[in-house]
Design a protein around this motif. Structure first.
Motif, PDB file in Angstrom:
ATOM      1  N   MET A 105     -11.058 -10.423  -2.710  1.00 54.86           N
ATOM      2  CA  MET A 105     -12.257 -10.556  -1.884  1.00 54.86           C
ATOM      3  C   MET A 105     -11.911 -11.184  -0.545  1.00 54.86           C
ATOM      4  SD  MET A 105     -14.402 -13.803  -3.456  1.00 54.86           S
ATOM      5  CE  MET A 105     -14.801 -13.010  -4.989  1.00 54.86           C
ATOM      6  N   HIS A 106     -12.825 -11.029   0.396  1.00 54.77           N
ATOM      7  CA  HIS A 106     -12.783 -11.570   1.759  1.00 54.77           C
ATOM      8  C   HIS A 106     -11.817 -10.839   2.684  1.00 54.77           C
ATOM      9  CE1 HIS A 106     -14.166 -15.534  -0.260  1.00 54.77           C
ATOM     10  NE2 HIS A 106     -15.185 -14.704  -0.077  1.00 54.77           N
ATOM     11  N   ARG A 107     -10.588 -10.672   2.305  1.00 52.08           N
ATOM     12  CA  ARG A 107      -9.585  -9.979   3.129  1.00 52.08           C
ATOM     13  C   ARG A 107      -8.714  -9.125   2.199  1.00 52.08           C
ATOM     14  NH1 ARG A 107     -11.156 -11.365   7.844  1.00 52.08           N
ATOM     15  NH2 ARG A 107     -11.057 -13.455   8.652  1.00 52.08           N
ATOM     16  N   VAL A 108      -8.094  -8.095   2.765  1.00 52.04           N
ATOM     17  CA  VAL A 108      -7.182  -7.256   1.982  1.00 52.04           C
ATOM     18  C   VAL A 108      -5.854  -8.001   1.824  1.00 52.04           C
ATOM     19  CG1 VAL A 108      -5.883  -5.101   1.913  1.00 52.04           C
ATOM     20  CG2 VAL A 108      -8.239  -5.110   2.750  1.00 52.04           C
ATOM     21  N   ASN A 109      -5.457  -8.177   0.587  1.00 54.61           N
ATOM     22  CA  ASN A 109      -4.153  -8.751   0.278  1.00 54.61           C
ATOM     23  C   ASN A 109      -3.243  -7.550  -0.006  1.00 54.61           C
ATOM     24  OD1 ASN A 109      -1.887  -9.748  -1.105  1.00 54.61           O
ATOM     25  ND2 ASN A 109      -3.049 -11.463  -1.965  1.00 54.61           N
ATOM     26  N   THR A 110      -2.465  -7.142   1.006  1.00 54.51           N
ATOM     27  CA  THR A 110      -1.682  -5.910   0.875  1.00 54.51           C
ATOM     28  C   THR A 110      -0.614  -6.016  -0.201  1.00 54.51           C
ATOM     29  OG1 THR A 110      -0.279  -6.591   2.729  1.00 54.51           O
ATOM     30  CG2 THR A 110      -2.094  -5.085   3.219  1.00 54.51           C
ATOM     31  N   PHE A 151     -13.256  -6.192  -3.548  1.00 57.25           N
ATOM     32  CA  PHE A 151     -12.598  -4.961  -3.994  1.00 57.25           C
ATOM     33  C   PHE A 151     -12.359  -4.990  -5.493  1.00 57.25           C
ATOM     34  CE2 PHE A 151     -11.459  -5.503   0.423  1.00 57.25           C
ATOM     35  CZ  PHE A 151     -11.626  -4.233   0.938  1.00 57.25           C
ATOM     36  N   HIS A 152     -12.680  -3.874  -6.118  1.00 59.64           N
ATOM     37  CA  HIS A 152     -12.328  -3.638  -7.524  1.00 59.64           C
ATOM     38  C   HIS A 152     -11.391  -2.430  -7.537  1.00 59.64           C
ATOM     39  CE1 HIS A 152     -16.041  -5.562  -9.687  1.00 59.64           C
ATOM     40  NE2 HIS A 152     -15.559  -6.346  -8.736  1.00 59.64           N
ATOM     41  N   LEU A 153     -10.399  -2.462  -8.389  1.00 61.21           N
ATOM     42  CA  LEU A 153      -9.505  -1.323  -8.568  1.00 61.21           C
ATOM     43  C   LEU A 153      -9.696  -0.804  -9.985  1.00 61.21           C
ATOM     44  CD1 LEU A 153      -7.317   0.437  -7.263  1.00 61.21           C
ATOM     45  CD2 LEU A 153      -5.608  -1.156  -8.158  1.00 61.21           C
ATOM     46  N   ASN A 154     -10.150   0.438 -10.087  1.00 58.02           N
ATOM     47  CA  ASN A 154     -10.478   1.054 -11.380  1.00 58.02           C
ATOM     48  C   ASN A 154     -11.419   0.179 -12.202  1.00 58.02           C
ATOM     49  OD1 ASN A 154      -9.069   3.363 -10.848  1.00 58.02           O
ATOM     50  ND2 ASN A 154      -7.341   2.890 -12.162  1.00 58.02           N
ATOM     51  N   GLY A 155     -12.424  -0.385 -11.514  1.00 57.37           N
ATOM     52  CA  GLY A 155     -13.453  -1.140 -12.210  1.00 57.37           C
ATOM     53  C   GLY A 155     -13.133  -2.597 -12.474  1.00 57.37           C
ATOM     54  N   ARG A 156     -11.951  -3.053 -12.071  1.00 58.15           N
ATOM     55  CA  ARG A 156     -11.568  -4.450 -12.313  1.00 58.15           C
ATOM     56  C   ARG A 156     -11.426  -5.177 -10.979  1.00 58.15           C
ATOM     57  NH1 ARG A 156      -6.982  -5.048 -16.652  1.00 58.15           N
ATOM     58  NH2 ARG A 156      -7.882  -7.109 -16.596  1.00 58.15           N
ATOM     59  N   PHE A 157     -11.898  -6.420 -10.953  1.00 60.73           N
ATOM     60  CA  PHE A 157     -11.809  -7.216  -9.736  1.00 60.73           C
ATOM     61  C   PHE A 157     -10.362  -7.267  -9.245  1.00 60.73           C
ATOM     62  CE2 PHE A 157     -10.778 -11.178  -7.618  1.00 60.73           C
ATOM     63  CZ  PHE A 157     -11.682 -11.172  -6.568  1.00 60.73           C
ATOM     64  N   LEU A 158     -10.183  -7.082  -7.932  1.00 66.83           N
ATOM     65  CA  LEU A 158      -8.850  -7.140  -7.341  1.00 66.83           C
ATOM     66  C   LEU A 158      -8.744  -8.255  -6.304  1.00 66.83           C
ATOM     67  CD1 LEU A 158      -6.010  -5.854  -7.092  1.00 66.83           C
ATOM     68  CD2 LEU A 158      -6.971  -4.364  -5.323  1.00 66.83           C
ATOM     69  N   GLU A 189      -0.531  -3.396  -3.170  1.00 69.36           N
ATOM     70  CA  GLU A 189       0.688  -2.608  -3.395  1.00 69.36           C
ATOM     71  C   GLU A 189       1.192  -2.775  -4.823  1.00 69.36           C
ATOM     72  OE1 GLU A 189       3.723  -0.032  -2.776  1.00 69.36           O
ATOM     73  OE2 GLU A 189       2.231  -0.477  -1.254  1.00 69.36           O
ATOM     74  N   LYS A 190       1.218  -3.991  -5.296  1.00 73.44           N
ATOM     75  CA  LYS A 190       1.694  -4.276  -6.661  1.00 73.44           C
ATOM     76  C   LYS A 190       0.843  -3.540  -7.701  1.00 73.44           C
ATOM     77  CE  LYS A 190       2.489  -8.108  -9.827  1.00 73.44           C
ATOM     78  NZ  LYS A 190       2.357  -9.554 -10.027  1.00 73.44           N
ATOM     79  N   GLN A 191      -0.474  -3.596  -7.546  1.00 72.10           N
ATOM     80  CA  GLN A 191      -1.358  -2.941  -8.508  1.00 72.10           C
ATOM     81  C   GLN A 191      -1.295  -1.417  -8.414  1.00 72.10           C
ATOM     82  OE1 GLN A 191      -2.968  -4.428 -11.083  1.00 72.10           O
ATOM     83  NE2 GLN A 191      -1.784  -6.176 -10.359  1.00 72.10           N
ATOM     84  N   LEU A 192      -1.175  -0.894  -7.204  1.00 68.90           N
ATOM     85  CA  LEU A 192      -1.052   0.561  -7.053  1.00 68.90           C
ATOM     86  C   LEU A 192       0.244   1.060  -7.679  1.00 68.90           C
ATOM     87  CD1 LEU A 192      -2.391   1.149  -3.428  1.00 68.90           C
ATOM     88  CD2 LEU A 192      -3.488   1.797  -5.584  1.00 68.90           C
ATOM     89  N   LEU A 193       1.351   0.344  -7.453  1.00 70.11           N
ATOM     90  CA  LEU A 193       2.633   0.728  -8.066  1.00 70.11           C
ATOM     91  C   LEU A 193       2.539   0.708  -9.583  1.00 70.11           C
ATOM     92  CD1 LEU A 193       5.320  -0.992  -5.806  1.00 70.11           C
ATOM     93  CD2 LEU A 193       5.010   1.456  -6.191  1.00 70.11           C
TER      94      LEU A 193
END
Length: 115
Positions: A93-98, A84-91, A102-106
């Motif tokens: 991999m392998h599993r979703v770290n909620t 997963f990348h968020l707005n073009g930056r690596f966030l 959440e921290k990055q979305l906030l």
């Protein structure tokens, strides 16, 4: 009667304030969460299920790394999807770290709100 009107006016102000906040939030650009995937990818399907509660907070863009035009992503992530990348930056991999998501979305929501 006067008291009721006063409370009604306060309620109207609150409702209008919420309306304005929601209206302005809907006008802001949502961040883009890019899912690097291929078919089949059971972990990707699982990840999309985990993401469902967050679906109104980002635009999900899927990139099939097996397509010829995505060969650079294939070379980079062929053993690591989902990535997963968020707005073009690596966030992540392998599993979703909620908690990370959440921290990055906030953080992005606060930035777009001007705070």
């Amino acid at each position: 009667m006067l008291w009721f009107q006063g409370n009604s006016m306060q309620l109207t102000k609150c409702s209008f304030g919420l309306f304005l906040r929601n209206f302005s939030a809907s006008r802001t650009t949502l961040p883009v969460l890019t899912l690097f995937t291929k078919d089949p990818c059971p972990l990707c399907e699982e990840a999309k299920e985990v993401l469902k509660p967050y679906k109104n907070r980002f635009i999900l863009q899927e990139v099939d790394i097996t397509l010829p035009e995505n060969s650079a992503w294939y070379e980079r992530y062929k053993f690591d999807i989902p990535v997963f990348h968020l707005n073009g930056r690596f966030l992540m991999m392998h599993r979703v770290n909620t908690s990370k998501l959440e921290k990055q979305l906030l953080k992005l929501e606060q930035q777009s709100a001007g705070g």
